[in-house]
Design a protein around this motif. Structure first.
Motif, short mmCIF file in Angstrom:
data_model
loop_
_atom_site.label_atom_id
_atom_site.label_comp_id
_atom_site.label_asym_id
_atom_site.label_seq_id
_atom_site.Cartn_x
_atom_site.Cartn_y
_atom_site.Cartn_z
N ALA A 1 5.41 -58.94 20.31
CA ALA A 1 5.20 -57.52 20.63
C ALA A 1 3.75 -57.28 21.04
CB ALA A 1 5.56 -56.66 19.42
N TYR A 2 2.81 -57.78 20.26
CA TYR A 2 1.39 -57.53 20.59
C TYR A 2 0.96 -58.28 21.85
CZ TYR A 2 0.39 -54.35 16.84
OH TYR A 2 0.38 -53.22 16.03
N ASP A 3 1.55 -59.44 22.10
CA ASP A 3 1.24 -60.12 23.37
C ASP A 3 1.73 -59.29 24.55
OD1 ASP A 3 -0.13 -62.25 22.33
OD2 ASP A 3 1.53 -63.68 22.42
N ALA B 1 -2.20 -52.69 27.51
CA ALA B 1 -2.00 -51.24 27.43
C ALA B 1 -2.56 -50.68 26.12
CB ALA B 1 -0.51 -50.91 27.54
N TYR B 2 -2.37 -51.42 25.04
CA TYR B 2 -2.86 -50.99 23.72
C TYR B 2 -4.39 -50.87 23.74
CZ TYR B 2 -3.90 -51.27 18.70
OH TYR B 2 -4.37 -51.02 17.43
N VAL B 3 -5.03 -51.87 24.28
CA VAL B 3 -6.50 -51.88 24.28
C VAL B 3 -7.03 -50.70 25.11
CG1 VAL B 3 -8.52 -53.19 25.07
CG2 VAL B 3 -6.69 -54.34 23.81
N VAL C 1 -8.72 -59.31 8.91
CA VAL C 1 -7.41 -59.81 9.33
C VAL C 1 -6.69 -58.79 10.20
CG1 VAL C 1 -7.24 -61.29 7.28
CG2 VAL C 1 -6.13 -59.06 7.25
N GLY C 2 -5.89 -59.27 11.13
CA GLY C 2 -5.24 -58.37 12.09
C GLY C 2 -6.28 -57.64 12.91
N SER C 3 -7.26 -58.40 13.39
CA SER C 3 -8.45 -57.80 14.01
C SER C 3 -8.19 -57.22 15.39
CB SER C 3 -9.57 -58.85 14.08
OG SER C 3 -9.09 -60.08 14.58
N LEU D 1 -9.41 -62.41 12.58
CA LEU D 1 -8.25 -63.31 12.55
C LEU D 1 -7.07 -62.52 13.08
CD1 LEU D 1 -7.03 -66.08 11.30
CD2 LEU D 1 -6.18 -64.55 9.52
N ASP D 2 -6.37 -63.05 14.06
CA ASP D 2 -5.21 -62.32 14.59
C ASP D 2 -4.13 -63.28 15.03
OD1 ASP D 2 -4.94 -59.15 15.48
OD2 ASP D 2 -3.59 -60.49 16.59
N LEU D 3 -2.90 -62.76 15.02
CA LEU D 3 -1.70 -63.52 15.35
C LEU D 3 -1.51 -63.64 16.86
CD1 LEU D 3 0.77 -64.53 13.66
CD2 LEU D 3 1.72 -62.22 13.85
N GLY E 1 -4.34 -66.97 13.93
CA GLY E 1 -3.64 -67.36 12.71
C GLY E 1 -2.98 -66.16 12.08
N THR E 2 -2.36 -66.41 10.92
CA THR E 2 -1.68 -65.32 10.22
C THR E 2 -2.36 -65.01 8.89
OG1 THR E 2 0.37 -64.63 9.12
CG2 THR E 2 0.04 -67.01 9.34
N MET E 3 -2.41 -63.72 8.59
CA MET E 3 -3.01 -63.29 7.32
C MET E 3 -2.21 -63.78 6.13
SD MET E 3 -2.08 -59.26 7.10
CE MET E 3 -1.65 -58.76 8.75
N THR E 4 -0.95 -64.19 6.36
CA THR E 4 -0.11 -64.66 5.27
C THR E 4 -0.48 -66.09 4.84
OG1 THR E 4 1.50 -65.34 6.93
CG2 THR E 4 1.87 -63.22 5.87
N ALA F 1 -8.23 -55.27 6.13
CA ALA F 1 -6.92 -55.31 6.80
C ALA F 1 -6.64 -53.89 7.28
CB ALA F 1 -5.84 -55.79 5.84
N VAL F 2 -6.95 -53.64 8.54
CA VAL F 2 -6.93 -52.28 9.09
C VAL F 2 -5.72 -52.14 10.04
CG1 VAL F 2 -8.24 -50.57 10.39
CG2 VAL F 2 -9.45 -52.17 8.88
N TYR F 3 -4.79 -51.30 9.67
CA TYR F 3 -3.59 -51.04 10.47
C TYR F 3 -2.85 -52.32 10.86
CZ TYR F 3 -5.50 -46.36 10.63
OH TYR F 3 -6.01 -45.14 10.26
C1 LIG Z 1 -2.35 -52.00 15.16
S1 LIG Z 1 -3.27 -53.48 15.53
C2 LIG Z 1 -4.77 -53.14 14.61
C3 LIG Z 1 -5.98 -53.85 15.16
C4 LIG Z 1 -7.32 -53.53 14.48
N1 LIG Z 1 -7.33 -53.90 13.05
C5 LIG Z 1 -7.65 -52.07 14.63
O1 LIG Z 1 -7.40 -51.29 13.69
O2 LIG Z 1 -8.16 -51.69 15.68
C6 LIG Z 1 -2.44 -54.70 14.51
C7 LIG Z 1 -2.92 -56.12 14.76
O3 LIG Z 1 -2.42 -56.93 13.69
C8 LIG Z 1 -2.04 -58.19 14.23
N2 LIG Z 1 -1.12 -58.82 13.30
C9 LIG Z 1 0.16 -58.45 13.00
N3 LIG Z 1 0.67 -59.28 12.06
C10 LIG Z 1 -0.31 -60.18 11.76
C11 LIG Z 1 -0.39 -61.30 10.87
N4 LIG Z 1 0.65 -61.66 10.11
N5 LIG Z 1 -1.55 -61.99 10.82
C12 LIG Z 1 -2.60 -61.66 11.59
N6 LIG Z 1 -2.57 -60.63 12.47
C13 LIG Z 1 -1.45 -59.89 12.54
C14 LIG Z 1 -1.47 -57.86 15.60
O4 LIG Z 1 -1.45 -58.97 16.46
C15 LIG Z 1 -2.41 -56.74 16.06
O5 LIG Z 1 -3.49 -57.25 16.80
#
Ligand SMILES: C[S@@+](CC[C@H](N)C(=O)[O-])C[C@H]1O[C@@H](n2cnc3c(N)ncnc32)[C@H](O)[C@@H]1O
Length: 219
Positions: free
Chosen positions: A13-15, A20-22, A57-59, A78-80, A100-103, A117-119
């Protein structure tokens, strides 16, 4: 070992939506003073405890990582999603962003001073949260800091369309009370909470929690 499907789905989904998201959220962090205040508090707490390595994480596009860096933290992202990472690396070449994954944080036990871990925990299903928070505790040093920012409602939404694109993205949303229960069950001490209403351009209310790894003994 095969990857859990919730990770494959979120990455795809994020790929798909990264460009558009950015574009849509490029000045988001200028517009959210309450979120920034909690990130500043997180940075102050980490620095007050002597600093150290912090993982955002999820940067995503890297704006949260860059903000924490501007607050004096030794932070990396760190992002998926490779597409989101490409944006982050392009916008912030001075910072490090890993895939990588936060898990499954590839860091030694007790090595991190903080995790933000923001959003992004919104994409982790309920049944995976105990393992996620156990992994965060494993990676954090005793007393290490955790910042969570998320949408404040109790609902699961499967989003399949945005920006004229089609994809599948699950949002697992929890109230701060429910999130606190998961964190406390995992051994975190949740010591601060903020909530806010929606701002123009948003459609869901927000919540923020600050927690420490383990209960602090006060004299
Ligand atoms: C809504 S965006 C938030 C990005 C940023 N933290 C911000 O608030 O601007 C969610 C991000 O989390 C990443 N993400 C989702 N699941 C993840 C996981 N298991 N590990 C690392 N990143 C993850 C997605 O790829 C996406 O870039």
């Amino acid at each position: 070992m095969t990857e859990p499907s919730f990770l494959t789905t979120a990455r795809a989904a994020y790929d798909t939506i990264a460009d558009a998201y950015v574009k849509a959220f490029e000045d988001e962090w200028d517009r959210v003073p309450i979120d920034r205040a909690m990130m500043t508090a997180f940075a102050d707490l980490v620095r007050a405890d002597g600093g150290g390595e912090v993982l955002d994480v999820g940067s995503g596009p890297g704006e949260t990582t860059a903000y924490l860096h501007s607050q004096g933290l030794d932070v990396r992202g760190l992002d998926l999603s490779p597409a989101m990472l490409a944006h982050a690396r392009r916008s912030h070449p001075e910072l490090r962003f890993d895939e990588g994954t936060m898990t499954e944080l590839k860091v030694p036990d007790g090595s991190l001073a903080g995790i933000s871990a923001v959003y992004c925990v919104i994409h982790i299903p309920d049944e995976e949260l105990p393992a996620l928070f156990a992994e965060f505790r494993r990676a954090l040093r005793p007393g290490g800091h955790l910042l969570l920012i998320f949408m404040n409602l109790d609902e699961h939404i499967l989003r399949t369309e945005a920006f004229g694109l089609t994809f599948q993205l699950n949002y697992y949303m929890r109230t701060p009370g429910r999130m606190t229960e998961y964190l406390e069950a995992a051994g975190f001490d949740v010591h601060a909470q903020a909530t806010r209403k929606t701002q123009p351009g948003e459609n869901l209310p927000r919540a923020m929690l600050l927690a420490r790894n383990g209960t602090l003994v006060t004299q």
